[in-house]
Design an enzyme around this catalytic site. Structure first.
Site, PDB file in Angstrom:
ATOM      1  CE  LYS A 101       8.598 -71.433 -38.338  1.00  0.00           C
ATOM      2  NZ  LYS A 101       9.927 -72.073 -38.416  1.00  0.00           N
ATOM      3  NE  ARG A 159       6.666 -72.895 -35.107  1.00  0.00           N
ATOM      4  CZ  ARG A 159       5.516 -72.547 -35.645  1.00  0.00           C
ATOM      5  NH1 ARG A 159       4.714 -71.741 -34.968  1.00  0.00           N
ATOM      6  NH2 ARG A 159       5.154 -72.983 -36.822  1.00  0.00           N
ATOM      7  CG  HIS A 190      14.369 -77.976 -41.071  1.00  0.00           C
ATOM      8  ND1 HIS A 190      14.241 -79.134 -40.337  1.00  0.00           N
ATOM      9  CD2 HIS A 190      13.218 -77.858 -41.778  1.00  0.00           C
ATOM     10  CE1 HIS A 190      13.050 -79.683 -40.587  1.00  0.00           C
ATOM     11  NE2 HIS A 190      12.416 -78.926 -41.451  1.00  0.00           N
ATOM     12  CD  GLU A 222      11.583 -70.624 -35.755  1.00  0.00           C
ATOM     13  OE1 GLU A 222      12.782 -70.666 -36.054  1.00  0.00           O
ATOM     14  OE2 GLU A 222      10.675 -70.937 -36.542  1.00  0.00           O
ATOM     15  CG  HIS A 276      16.009 -74.824 -45.122  1.00  0.00           C
ATOM     16  ND1 HIS A 276      15.423 -74.015 -44.160  1.00  0.00           N
ATOM     17  CD2 HIS A 276      15.058 -75.729 -45.448  1.00  0.00           C
ATOM     18  CE1 HIS A 276      14.189 -74.411 -43.939  1.00  0.00           C
ATOM     19  NE2 HIS A 276      13.947 -75.455 -44.709  1.00  0.00           N
ATOM     20  CD  GLU A 307      10.219 -82.129 -41.654  1.00  0.00           C
ATOM     21  OE1 GLU A 307      10.290 -82.006 -40.417  1.00  0.00           O
ATOM     22  OE2 GLU A 307      10.677 -81.292 -42.445  1.00  0.00           O
ATOM     23  NE  ARG A 309      -4.843 -53.378 -44.754  1.00  0.00           N
ATOM     24  CZ  ARG A 309      -5.548 -52.598 -45.556  1.00  0.00           C
ATOM     25  NH1 ARG A 309      -6.839 -52.852 -45.748  1.00  0.00           N
ATOM     26  NH2 ARG A 309      -4.990 -51.583 -46.171  1.00  0.00           N
ATOM     27  CG  HIS A 321      11.700 -79.802 -47.089  1.00  0.00           C
ATOM     28  ND1 HIS A 321      12.586 -78.835 -46.678  1.00  0.00           N
ATOM     29  CD2 HIS A 321      10.964 -80.121 -45.987  1.00  0.00           C
ATOM     30  CE1 HIS A 321      12.404 -78.573 -45.399  1.00  0.00           C
ATOM     31  NE2 HIS A 321      11.424 -79.339 -44.955  1.00  0.00           N
ATOM     32  CG  ASN A 350      13.866 -74.479 -37.548  1.00  0.00           C
ATOM     33  OD1 ASN A 350      13.015 -74.673 -38.407  1.00  0.00           O
ATOM     34  ND2 ASN A 350      13.877 -73.394 -36.791  1.00  0.00           N
ATOM     35  CE  LYS A 391       5.116 -77.345 -37.051  1.00  0.00           C
ATOM     36  NZ  LYS A 391       5.415 -77.262 -38.488  1.00  0.00           N
TER      37      LYS A 391
END
Length: 373
Positions: free
Chosen positions: A148, A245, A252, A241, A256, A190, A126, A271, A249, A231
């Site tokens: 993330k 935030r 992206h 997000e 993606h 990026e 956990r 990527h 993206n 960032k």
């Protein structure tokens, strides 16, 4: 920057805040830095077969010197490692090593290893401690910062994961010298992204100094630190997000979709290349919607082209789905809320914004144009 040439960027998240250390030789002090923050821990070191040959011995020696016992977990390289099967392997090996909740998972790798390791650290017992030692430019400026984590599925990229902030990020600029040129270039997309979001002066700096960033030295350290500061500022405002935030993206949603359309085949598209094409598409689409000037789109394309990045869909080798097929991948993306399409669009260089309820018909028409070009 300190006398040692090390930049420290702080991610301000209260009790969950942490430092990003950027500069030469940081991997050799990793053990001391981890021990100072997490005394008495043992570690699982998650890496891939390529990186193990380059950097694992160096990291293990640093941990040993600090009295930290490290258990290596070596995985195959590539995007396909961000999978349920690899996640299960990492979890099993962490448990087999009898590591406890207070111990640490160290990710020695690029975005794939960092995302997978962080997800494992977030769910084993956990939640264990987590440290990022990013070895790619893309990971140093993006995926290692902000918490993330996740894996891919057949239905899309990063659709399963958790928010898991690291305790520390160790960005050794020396390790970037072992990157293939294509991978460094892809990570640079990026870096450029941060200028295009809301730092036009940084984008102008990159236009004038990108060769020095590629060559290494102070310009590279500065560009990485500036990207991390950009960032960190956004993450501190919006950790999970729910608002600003999403600006991170930029490029992206298109990118993606293109990655999914190529089935994450790194020979065709990695990527950062997807993000580069996505950023060009976002600026082109913004101009088409009369939100910005075509001159801004042309400026972005010119810079991506100058550094050797792809900037249009036709730059992807092999067959792609038609416009309807690409729109289907976009509709699966996480940036979709109750069926409405959300994109990061722009009013110009450094003036990006969150555009909700973008008409699917407009996107479809735009994609048809781009596929025909």
């Amino acid at each position: 920057m300190t006398a040692e040439g090390i930049e420290t960027v702080k991610v301000a998240l209260g009790e969950r805040g942490y430092d990003i250390l950027i500069g030469s030789g940081i991997l050799d002090r990793a053990g001391a830095e981890i021990a100072a923050r997490l005394p008495g821990v043992r570690a699982a070191i998650v890496t891939d077969e390529n990186l193990a040959g380059h950097h694992l011995t160096r990291l293990t020696a640093s941990l040993d010197k600090a009295g930290i016992k490290g258990t290596p977990i070596v995985l195959p390289p590539g995007e396909k490692t961000k999978s349920f099967s690899a996640l299960q392997e990492v979890v099993d090996k962490v448990l087999e090593a009898r590591l406890e909740r207070g111990d640490v998972v160290v990710a020695l790798g690029g975005g794939v290893i960092g995302d997978l390791s962080g997800f494992a650290a977030g769910i084993v017992r956990r939640g264990m401690n987590f440290v990022q030692a990013p070895t790619s430019l893309l990971a140093q400026v993006d995926s290692s910062v902000g918490g993330k984590t996740g894996i891919n599925t057949a239905r899309g990229k990063n659709l399963v994961g958790v928010f898991m902030q690291p305790k520390l990020v160790l960005a050794d600029t020396d390790v970037l010298d072992t990157l293939p040129e294509r991978e460094f270039r892809a990570g640079y997309a990026e870096v450029a992204k941060y200028g295009l979001i809301d730092r036009p002066e940084f984008f102008a700096y990159l236009e004038n100094n990108w060769r020095q960033v590629f060559a290494g030295g102070p310009a590279r350290t500065y560009a990485i630190a500036e990207s991390c500061r950009a960032k960190a500022d956004v993450v501190a405002r919006d950790e999970f997000e729910t608002g600003d935030r999403a600006l991170l993206n930029l490029g992206h949603t298109f990118g993606h979709a293109l990655e999914a359309a190529t089935h994450y085949d790194g020979a065709r598209l990695v990527h950062g290349e997807g993000v580069a094409i996505g950023m060009a598409l976002a600026h082109r689409f913004s101009a088409r919607m009369n939100l910005s000037s075509p001159d801004d789109a042309a400026r972005v394309e010119a810079h991506l082209k100058a550094v050797g990045l792809p900037w249009r869909i036709s730059g992807i080798p092999g067959d792609l789905p038609d416009a309807d097929g690409l729109l289907g991948y976009i509709a699966q993306d996480k940036k979709v809320t109750r069926g409405a399409l959300t994109f990061i669009l722009t009013h110009g260089v450094g003036k990006s914004f969150i555009a909700k309820d973008v008409p699917a018909s407009e996107v479809l028409s735009f994609l048809k144009e781009q596929l025909g070009g």
